[in-house]
Design a protein around this motif. Structure first.
Motif, PDB file in Angstrom:
ATOM      1  N   THR A 138      -1.702   8.614  -6.615  1.00  0.00           N
ATOM      2  CA  THR A 138      -0.479   7.851  -6.886  1.00  0.00           C
ATOM      3  C   THR A 138      -0.012   7.257  -5.562  1.00  0.00           C
ATOM      4  N   MET A 139       0.969   6.395  -5.636  1.00  0.00           N
ATOM      5  CA  MET A 139       1.564   5.821  -4.432  1.00  0.00           C
ATOM      6  C   MET A 139       2.003   6.934  -3.482  1.00  0.00           C
ATOM      7  N   GLU A 140       2.699   7.952  -4.060  1.00  0.00           N
ATOM      8  CA  GLU A 140       3.293   8.995  -3.232  1.00  0.00           C
ATOM      9  C   GLU A 140       2.226   9.838  -2.545  1.00  0.00           C
ATOM     10  N   THR A 141       1.194  10.276  -3.342  1.00  0.00           N
ATOM     11  CA  THR A 141       0.187  11.152  -2.742  1.00  0.00           C
ATOM     12  C   THR A 141      -0.673  10.390  -1.739  1.00  0.00           C
ATOM     13  N   MET A 177       0.447   7.909   0.154  1.00  0.00           N
ATOM     14  CA  MET A 177       1.271   7.678   1.323  1.00  0.00           C
ATOM     15  C   MET A 177       1.417   8.958   2.138  1.00  0.00           C
ATOM     16  N   SER A 178       1.548  10.092   1.425  1.00  0.00           N
ATOM     17  CA  SER A 178       1.758  11.349   2.133  1.00  0.00           C
ATOM     18  C   SER A 178       0.452  11.909   2.692  1.00  0.00           C
ATOM     19  N   GLU A 213      -1.726  13.430   0.898  1.00  0.00           N
ATOM     20  CA  GLU A 213      -2.147  14.555   0.067  1.00  0.00           C
ATOM     21  C   GLU A 213      -3.439  14.228  -0.682  1.00  0.00           C
ATOM     22  N   ARG A 243       2.671  -3.583  -3.217  1.00  0.00           N
ATOM     23  CA  ARG A 243       3.052  -2.608  -4.244  1.00  0.00           C
ATOM     24  C   ARG A 243       2.797  -3.159  -5.649  1.00  0.00           C
ATOM     25  N   VAL A 279      -0.659   0.785  -1.944  1.00  0.00           N
ATOM     26  CA  VAL A 279       0.424   1.505  -1.300  1.00  0.00           C
ATOM     27  C   VAL A 279       0.895   0.720  -0.081  1.00  0.00           C
ATOM     28  N   THR A 294       4.039   2.767   5.300  1.00  0.00           N
ATOM     29  CA  THR A 294       5.090   3.783   5.263  1.00  0.00           C
ATOM     30  C   THR A 294       6.246   3.333   6.143  1.00  0.00           C
TER      31      THR A 294
END
Lengths: 284, 312
Positions: free
Chosen positions: B249-252, B254-255, B257, B293, B298, B301
């Motif tokens: 996902t975008m979040e994982t 970017m982080s 993970e 996006r 992604v 950050t």
């Protein structure tokens, strides 16, 4: 004017020689220096031109791909092409004949990328539905498209060969009480056999050299084919797909040119054979 | 007996077959090149197929912002784009992998200039299966066992999976060797080992997803921007047996993970100036990043953006 015409004629030879020289010059260093063994190139299926652990340049899987696709295509195209030529030259009334010939020429004029597109979108779906193959882009798909592409060539040359059989042969056979089919099987086909063989060989040449359509329809997988539903990669498609990224002068680049030399040797052999056959016809 | 006409047909045909091999290759090698439209500048971007859709979206939007500048985008793979940049046929190369040392060396040797690279976004490399495939997650070892030379997994039943559409043999869908995605997958998932022969090597990111969507027994990898919900499924990926599997996902991404996330780069030969500079700045501005996006990738950050403004 005469000089100009002569120049045009000679230029053809110059171009062929120039191309041959260029391709061989680009390919030669990698073989001469021994970095790639010619034996390995011709007998190993492993093609790993950009490997980080062990670069291998084996073209056998792609040679097998080229010949299997072309062979299968000819199995389909030859009966169709020769049949169509027979119909056109012996059985067809003049008016539909004109229409058919125009349509046949249209068929020959369809760009190969359009054929590839048809194979990719239409044929692949039909193949999956009918055969239950896991993937529709495979040897059968490529062969079908190639067959459709080479039929017009086979028809036009075979029809010329049949037309060239003197009418006196036909008249003599008919006068002896032969039926139309007997004339065709016993007189025309034997009389025109050299021309018909040349037609088939030129169809094969077309199949071996075709690039775009097979690139799009064969699935582009390097493997030794075990069934007609396996995906394969052909020599031509591999050059088209990889030459753009191979750094000029690298081993990979030169091996791709070596593939080009191999292709030229194959098509040259086919064309020379066809030529010799026709020459044989002329002498007799 | 004479066969009129036959000889005349032989020659063009001989030409065709003899030329086909060489010409096909030439045409392929020689694409690109500058065109000069009247009254305006043209920027040529070439390379990564993963980035073609986002680059095209930039090109269209940028034309609204600066009507005098036309941006032309073509794909072919990261390797093709970088090769074209070094040859000087394009202004900007798009790449979904880092520049290789030998490419940097080539640039120095042949052009005397350094290749500058600009991070313009991130992508999670997704592992796709057909929507009907019951599999939900996969580990690096399993992927390597499927895709790498000498791997042992050839059938879905070896993973305990039954394909509803029938067919037990795993149909591996891969990319052609000029692809940055191909090299990224080889380096990070296969541990630099070679791909096993027999995969279908597609020449675009979209083609991979299309073939997987049409083939119940297929598995393939491609940028997450090409996801088509309902037709294909993105697997959760675990970097090793026993470690948790993470969905792309975008979040994982970017982080960090998600284990196979990567940077999307635009490369120039030497320090960019003038219109090229302006375009690169705009791509990394909030407007350009919104497009990243929207295309399913992604964006940079907040830290990266802060560093950018501080650096200027």
């Amino acid at each position: 004017m005469g000089l100009l015409i002569r120049l045009c004629g000679i230029s053809a030879i110059l171009f062929v020689m120039g191309i041959l020289l260029f391709i061989v010059r680009e390919a030669a260093p990698v073989v001469v220096s021994g970095r790639v063994s010619l034996v390995q190139f011709l007998t190993r299926p492993e093609w790993f031109p950009t490997s980080e652990v062990h670069r291998r340049y084996g073209a056998l899987a792609m040679i097998a791909g080229t010949f299997s696709v072309t062979g299968l295509a000819m199995l389909m195209a030859v009966p169709f092409g020769l049949g169509a030529a027979l119909y056109l030259s012996e059985f067809c009334p003049p008016r539909p004949k004109e229409v058919l010939k125009i349509v046949m020429e249209l068929l020959a004029a369809i760009p190969s990328v359009v054929w590839g597109f048809i194979g990719l979108t239409v044929l692949s779906r039909i193949i999956v539905t009918l055969t239950g193959a896991p993937v529709g882009v495979n040897m059968l798909n490529g062969a079908l498209v190639l067959a459709l592409m080479s039929v017009p060539i086979i028809v036009s040359i075979a029809e010329d060969a049949l037309k060239a059989v003197p009418d006196s042969y036909r008249e003599a056979a008919l006068a002896l009480g032969a039926t139309r089919w007997q004339v065709t099987w016993r007189v025309l086909l034997p009389a025109a056999r050299h021309g018909l063989l040349a037609a088939v060989l030129l169809g094969v040449g077309r199949g071996v050299g075709e690039t775009m359509a097979v690139l799009m329809t064969t699935g582009h997988a390097v493997q030794m084919p075990r069934s007609v539903l396996d995906s394969v990669r052909t020599l031509t498609a591999n050059i088209a797909a990889e030459l753009g990224e191979a750094p000029a002068g690298s081993d990979h680049y030169r091996v791709l040119f070596l593939t080009g030399v191999l292709l030229m040797v194959i098509t040259l052999a086919i064309n020379v054979t066809a030529d010799l056959i026709v020459r044989g016809v002329k002498r007799s | 007996m004479r066969i009129p006409g036959t000889r005349t047909v032989i020659e063009p045909s001989f030409w065709r077959s003899a030329l086909a091999a060489g010409m096909a290759a030439m045409i392929c090698a020689g694409c690109g090149g500058q065109s000069a439209p009247e009254g305006g500048t043209t920027l040529q971007i070439k390379g990564s197929d993963t980035m073609v859709n986002v680059a095209q979206a930039w090109a269209e939007a940028y034309h609204q912002v600066r009507p005098g500048v036309r941006v032309e985008v073509s794909g072919g793979g990261s390797g093709v784009g970088i090769a074209a940049l070094l040859r000087g046929t394009v202004d900007i190369a798009a790449s979904s992998r880092d520049l290789k040392p030998e490419e940097a060396e080539q640039a120095r040797r042949y052009t005397g200039r350094e290749v500058r690279s600009f991070v313009v976004g991130h992508d999670a490399l997704a592992v796709y299966v057909h929507a009907s495939n019951p599999l939900e997650e996969i580990a690096f070892e399993q992927l390597a066992d499927m895709f790498a030379e000498g791997g042992r997994i050839e059938r879905w039943s070896q993973l305990g999976v039954t394909i509803p559409g029938g067919g037990d043999k795993i149909i591996r869908v891969s990319r052609q060797s000029s692809s940055g995605t191909y090299e990224f997958f080889r380096e990070h998932v296969l541990g630099r080992r070679d791909f096993r022969l027999g995969s279908r090597d597609m020449n675009g990111s979209k083609e991979v997803v299309e073939l997987v969507a049409a083939t119940p027994a297929a598995i393939g990898y491609s940028g997450m921007g090409y996801h088509e919900p309902g037709r294909v499924k993105m697997l959760r990926v675990s970097p090793g047996a026993g470690r948790p599997a993470v969905a792309p996902t975008m979040e994982t991404a970017m982080s960090g993970e998600y284990p196979i996330a990567r940077s999307l780069l635009l490369l120039t030969l030497g320090e960019p100036e003038g219109e090229i500079r302006a375009f690169l700045d705009w791509v990394r501005s909030p407007t350009g990043q919104t497009i990243v996006r929207e295309c399913g990738y992604v964006p940079l950050t907040p830290d990266e953006r802060a560093a950018l403004t501080a650096g200027r």
